[in-house]
Scaffold this active site. Sequence first.
Site, PDB file in Angstrom:
ATOM      1  N   GLY A   1       6.183  -5.837   4.756  1.00 30.82           N
ATOM      2  CA  GLY A   1       5.931  -5.542   3.314  1.00 30.82           C
ATOM      3  C   GLY A   1       4.115  -5.373   2.911  1.00 30.82           C
ATOM      4  O   GLY A   1       4.273  -5.367   1.964  1.00 30.82           O
ATOM      5  N   LYS A   2       3.602  -5.105   4.002  1.00 33.35           N
ATOM      6  CA  LYS A   2       2.163  -4.706   3.621  1.00 33.35           C
ATOM      7  C   LYS A   2       1.975  -3.523   3.006  1.00 33.35           C
ATOM      8  O   LYS A   2       1.125  -3.147   2.338  1.00 33.35           O
ATOM      9  CB  LYS A   2       1.347  -5.186   4.789  1.00 33.35           C
ATOM     10  N   ILE A   3       2.510  -2.596   3.880  1.00 35.57           N
ATOM     11  CA  ILE A   3       2.703  -1.009   3.490  1.00 35.57           C
ATOM     12  C   ILE A   3       3.915  -0.775   3.022  1.00 35.57           C
ATOM     13  O   ILE A   3       5.065  -1.354   3.689  1.00 35.57           O
ATOM     14  CB  ILE A   3       2.014  -0.274   4.568  1.00 35.57           C
TER      15      ILE A   3
ATOM     16  N   ALA B   1       3.214  -2.661   9.951  1.00 35.73           N
ATOM     17  CA  ALA B   1       3.038  -3.154   8.765  1.00 35.73           C
ATOM     18  C   ALA B   1       3.991  -3.185   7.325  1.00 35.73           C
ATOM     19  O   ALA B   1       4.256  -4.117   6.539  1.00 35.73           O
ATOM     20  CB  ALA B   1       1.663  -2.829   8.084  1.00 35.73           C
TER      21      ALA B   1
ATOM     22  N   PHE C   1       0.695  -1.219   0.056  1.00 37.48           N
ATOM     23  CA  PHE C   1      -0.178  -0.055  -0.003  1.00 37.48           C
ATOM     24  C   PHE C   1       0.849   1.429   0.013  1.00 37.48           C
ATOM     25  O   PHE C   1       1.855   1.264   0.624  1.00 37.48           O
ATOM     26  CB  PHE C   1      -0.881  -0.025   1.257  1.00 37.48           C
TER      27      PHE C   1
END
Lengths: 306, 306, 306, 306
Positions: free
Chosen positions: C271-273, C267, C243
């Site tokens: 590696g989600k954001i 996050a 994201f």
Amino acid sequence: MEIVQQLQIEPGMSINSLVKGMGHCGFGARRLSQAMNIYEEMLKGDFTKFLTVSGAMVPAGMREIISGLIRGRHVDVLVVTGANLVHDIIESFGCHCLGSAESDDAALREEGKSRIYDVFLRDEDFAAFEELMQRILPDTEKVLSGRELLRTLGSGIDDPRSILRSACDMNVPVFCPALPDSMIGLQAWMHSQTKKLTVDAFADVKEIVDICYACQRSGILIVGGGTPKNFALQSMLLSPRSFDLAIQLTTDTPENGGLSGATLSEAVSWGKISEKARHVTVYGDATITLPLLVAGALQGLEKDGS
Amino acid sequence: MEIVQQLQIEPGMSINSLVKGMGHCGFGARRLSQAMNIYEEMLKGDFTKFLTVSGAMVPAGMREIISGLIRGRHVDVLVVTGANLVHDIIESFGCHCLGSAESDDAALREEGKSRIYDVFLRDEDFAAFEELMQRILPDTEKVLSGRELLRTLGSGIDDPRSILRSACDMNVPVFCPALPDSMIGLQAWMHSQTKKLTVDAFADVKEIVDICYACQRSGILIVGGGTPKNFALQSMLLSPRSFDLAIQLTTDTPENGGLSGATLSEAVSWGKISEKARHVTVYGDATITLPLLVAGALQGLEKDGS
Amino acid sequence: MEIVQQLQIEPGMSINSLVKGMGHCGFGARRLSQAMNIYEEMLKGDFTKFLTVSGAMVPAGMREIISGLIRGRHVDVLVVTGANLVHDIIESFGCHCLGSAESDDAALREEGKSRIYDVFLRDEDFAAFEELMQRILPDTEKVLSGRELLRTLGSGIDDPRSILRSACDMNVPVFCPALPDSMIGLQAWMHSQTKKLTVDAFADVKEIVDICYACQRSGILIVGGGTPKNFALQSMLLSPRSFDLAIQLTTDTPENGGLSGATLSEAVSWGKISEKARHVTVYGDATITLPLLVAGALQGLEKDGS
Amino acid sequence: MEIVQQLQIEPGMSINSLVKGMGHCGFGARRLSQAMNIYEEMLKGDFTKFLTVSGAMVPAGMREIISGLIRGRHVDVLVVTGANLVHDIIESFGCHCLGSAESDDAALREEGKSRIYDVFLRDEDFAAFEELMQRILPDTEKVLSGRELLRTLGSGIDDPRSILRSACDMNVPVFCPALPDSMIGLQAWMHSQTKKLTVDAFADVKEIVDICYACQRSGILIVGGGTPKNFALQSMLLSPRSFDLAIQLTTDTPENGGLSGATLSEAVSWGKISEKARHVTVYGDATITLPLLVAGALQGLEKDGS
């Protein structure tokens, strides 16, 4: 890198072992364990030990933990809210009652009960408090410091489990930076209408700054934030030193910017706590974390033969 | 039974309309709307209006909301923490800086910056504060009340947007029940080493109790708990009256038993708030809820032609 | 260094101006303002826009803010709790009632009312819900994804203000990662005893991962944590992207280690954001912060002629 | 009226005695003590015992408390988040690391570490997790329930301290109402691209409702709210019964209206908990309160010779 060791529950394990084991866990468990380690270091070592107490700890049953620490020579300076002192005095002759937080407050008012969450106080205990206060408040020409006033009150309380009396007996100075903000303040004002009683609002500043100046190494246990936290921390600002060990038990979190939830790291930027200090904040209700911390640390001291 | 009306967002809608619409919602939205209604009633009606302020509201940018309310004749009594007054004085000549809550506090210490969550204060502003204080603190034989001291300070501040100055100009008494617990306390003590300055710790009790005695109907807006909340509420105990309207903006919740999170209903059991009073607590960060409350209520007043 | 600019309240000021002004303040006010800026950027730009909704937002009156965003093309993917969908369906024919959080729950049970804090639901609305569900739940040999089931339900709801119906009309996929954990789950099970209905628990994973794979730049508005937050964030893990913009409105704080209060920075480590992402968390009740955020951002878009 | 008995700290006192003593105190201490009493009653009596677990309890070191309860026959039904199961599986061959909550998350990302507050997971453990999952996930034509899938996974885990393995060995059903919302969900989807694996999203509803139907008296220990709390509670709705004993350990408070902080009394209005039930909520970090509760209750059972 150290790894998480899953917590073990064993039959008959002591509080000290349980909290020690939490040191290999995450989140609040780890913080509580760190707090116990710091507190053991503080109690064993040659530290000037500050204790600050905010929140309704005495109504909630924490009075004798505090007076026990004082009598056990584990407190050198006590900074406390007026409310806790009022309730300490009431416990010396009266009591607090177990009630319900979901009570009808208008009905309680009718019955002569004042509520502190799930604890009640009866009007008769307040009446007896007023009577006692009018008896033991001093009548003197001398301008007093708050600490001197509280020492006088302590000497007038006939209960060895009292916080004020214990501090008086053990020569521990007690500071209450918001003294007018309590029933002691209301009583002192009523008393001063017929007797001589003047307390210099700023005299305590000098007294606590002198202590900060004199101490070599120092540690602080902060229960619940509020004015006691700030008053103790800011007193270091006028001395060349800062706290070497610090523990905070609080329900507030940092995000709202208030002092009660401020991190101890924030106090490093002010010079109140040393940048080399060991410090930790335990988030949670101090009626749970304080008994654990104290019972665990005292068991730890004993084990070491201290 | 009234039903939930789903909140509508409309282009160009005013703050007042948005918050009004929240009155048909649940949870915090409803409480905020109730607070706005109570505040409108308080500002319109013939109430003695108490405002108590705790938490670092001035560093966070809420200073001119407070001084604006004072100059708008929406405050009759102000009870406030010492820290907010210190920061009000600093803003009169200096500033607060926007920083980061994730700063390296030891590095900040080196740079001469003190941190309040995500706001920084520079050492030079503290130095200027000390200088100003030593200049405007009184040198007098007379034993002062805290309120008198604060009025003197207010008259020495050359900034119409200042809280202390506004209160001085508008004849609004300012009480600070924990005056020694602030840099004002430290400065007052330093000042008193070479000059004459004595503040009677309990004189303010008389002054605020007199106000409580004199007022007919009264309302209180409590921002953030702490000693200001308790000092204002307890002052009603010695009068035959109690608050008729009460709003509390706080981040604390009742479950921990502390005063800052205590419900206003609890204060009914003590007789501090009338059992017939309209009262509501809005949980949340006052840097969000206070501007909404004030902006919404003032828009509401205008609409009514008040 | 940027300085704190004291917030100004002006007559008739818009929500957008108020929140813009908060950007020069500290604490929650600044975070809310940053959130509005990020949200404006998200709505203006070419971002795939995720919205996740947890907490009883529909019973609390936030339903039409959500469906309004969907109809305004401000949502490309919705991830939501089952409970909010149940209440969305109930609102399409029935209602929620304004009650009191201090009710006698046993008495409510007698009266056929179920309580969600200060909002009540009547048994008759649940009965009508069951009836409607048994009518619109599909009877098919095909194994469905959760998204397909929710689309079918949306097409059966005759209310343009419904979230499910709006998503259906606007072709916005709706994911509910804990579908069995709701009255929809209970009804689906009852339905499947006499009809054919199988939902593949993992089919939604494929669908949302495909969306994450396909999108170039993406932004997420997280209301209230829970499984919707995690499901949306984890879906990025299987894509090469993360994201670029993220906003979180939550009442949880990070200290307890739970996901709902976890920082968006956390996050980043997963590696989600994206590490370059603009992101902010606004702590507080979303029934207050969501309307402010949306109303303010939409006013901002209009001003820009978007 | 019962009175507050000031808590006593004694050398060598057991956890059970300390928590028992808290029963005569106020605030959180009293709630914790009530919880221990209720839990002792639940463990001693003929209750179907539900345990729900939310929040990152396994990464934080609570895994063997949970598997220990299962092996000790103190759990009849387990409802848990997918994340806790993922971490349980990882602990069976790998580990979690003690880190810092103030880490640089972009740097952690570089180093291949994912952060959960102050606990880290290494990429190699995730890789090994994926490998293990692809090995033990079933390849079958049969449509499974979530419970069946989890039992298969449990039988494939070679670690007696594992929650999933312990549940498998002791025949305790495990429900995970948001199974797709976890790495298990991601792995199951990847697995299903080359193998046969279908899980019926609603099959678990039938299984847990059957258990609720069959049980006579029942008790529930809710750790941390979330979907596990709701899924267990709602399952009672379709049965003629409701929970007779209930304990909740949570950091959420009721004021925001979310389910995780909702009072257990609220669940009485829904018929999920009996109006005659003994129930209590302990507010605070479950990494502290769960070990205390379990250690104290087990010591209590032993004392009674159970």
